[in-house]
Motif scaffolding. Structure first.
Motif, short mmCIF file in Angstrom:
data_model
loop_
_atom_site.label_atom_id
_atom_site.label_comp_id
_atom_site.label_asym_id
_atom_site.label_seq_id
_atom_site.Cartn_x
_atom_site.Cartn_y
_atom_site.Cartn_z
N PHE A 50 0.82 -1.21 0.00
CA PHE A 50 0.00 0.00 0.00
C PHE A 50 0.86 1.26 0.00
O PHE A 50 2.05 1.22 0.29
CB PHE A 50 -0.93 0.03 1.22
CG PHE A 50 -0.19 -0.04 2.54
CD1 PHE A 50 0.38 1.09 3.11
CD2 PHE A 50 -0.03 -1.25 3.20
CE1 PHE A 50 1.08 1.02 4.30
CE2 PHE A 50 0.66 -1.34 4.40
CZ PHE A 50 1.22 -0.19 4.95
N SER A 52 0.36 5.05 1.94
CA SER A 52 -0.51 5.66 2.95
C SER A 52 0.10 6.94 3.49
O SER A 52 1.30 7.20 3.33
CB SER A 52 -0.79 4.69 4.10
OG SER A 52 0.36 4.52 4.90
N THR A 64 -4.37 0.77 -2.15
CA THR A 64 -3.78 -0.58 -2.16
C THR A 64 -2.93 -0.80 -3.40
O THR A 64 -3.21 -0.25 -4.47
CB THR A 64 -4.87 -1.66 -2.08
OG1 THR A 64 -5.74 -1.54 -3.21
CG2 THR A 64 -5.68 -1.54 -0.80
N THR A 70 -3.95 -8.36 1.75
CA THR A 70 -5.06 -7.80 2.51
C THR A 70 -4.78 -7.71 4.01
O THR A 70 -5.21 -6.77 4.66
CB THR A 70 -6.36 -8.60 2.27
OG1 THR A 70 -6.14 -9.97 2.59
CG2 THR A 70 -6.81 -8.48 0.83
N GLN A 73 -2.81 -4.63 4.66
CA GLN A 73 -3.66 -3.48 4.39
C GLN A 73 -4.65 -3.25 5.52
O GLN A 73 -4.88 -2.11 5.94
CB GLN A 73 -4.37 -3.65 3.05
CG GLN A 73 -3.39 -3.65 1.89
CD GLN A 73 -3.93 -4.31 0.63
OE1 GLN A 73 -5.06 -4.79 0.59
NE2 GLN A 73 -3.10 -4.36 -0.40
N ASP A 92 -9.38 0.85 -2.56
CA ASP A 92 -9.05 -0.57 -2.71
C ASP A 92 -9.15 -0.87 -4.20
O ASP A 92 -10.21 -1.24 -4.69
CB ASP A 92 -10.00 -1.44 -1.89
CG ASP A 92 -9.75 -2.92 -2.07
OD1 ASP A 92 -8.72 -3.29 -2.66
OD2 ASP A 92 -10.60 -3.71 -1.62
#
Length: 113
Positions: A50, A52, A64, A70, A73, A92
């Motif tokens: 990811f 961020s 993402t 996942t 994330q 996403d």
């Protein structure tokens, strides 16, 4: 005049799967966020899973980059929620995260061109 061997090299292109194209699109999107946040001196981070930011700035706090990461994330979304004191905005790009039970709502759905 173009010789046929030169011409055939010009017309060659790389064939990519839809999954690979989606990863490239997601990475390009993260590149844009990274450049914008860097230009404004805002904190951000990027991993293989990811991109961020803890900054309270629109339009998003996370996007993402890997459809199979996942767990990482979800951990980052939890960290951002705690850090920001609210649910973060995020994209996403692979539609893999189910966060309805954490109070999130789907704003809109789209697909890569």
């Amino acid at each position: 005049m173009i010789r046929s061997s030169s011409r055939s090299n010009i017309l060659k292109h790389t064939v990519r799967s839809d999954a690979e194209k989606a990863r490239i699109c997601a990475a390009n999107n993260a590149d844009l966020y990274q450049a914008m946040f860097r230009a404004h001196g805002l904190p951000h981070q990027r991993t293989s899973a990811f991109w961020s930011s803890d900054a309270i700035a629109p339009p998003t706090n996370m996007t993402t980059l890997d459809p199979d990461a996942t767990e990482e994330q979800l951990i980052e979304i939890g960290r951002l929620t705690d850090r920001l004191g609210r649910r973060p905005g995020f994209k996403d790009g692979f539609s893999r995260l189910d966060l309805v039970n954490k109070g999130f709502q789907l704003l809109f759905s789209a697909s890569w061109i």
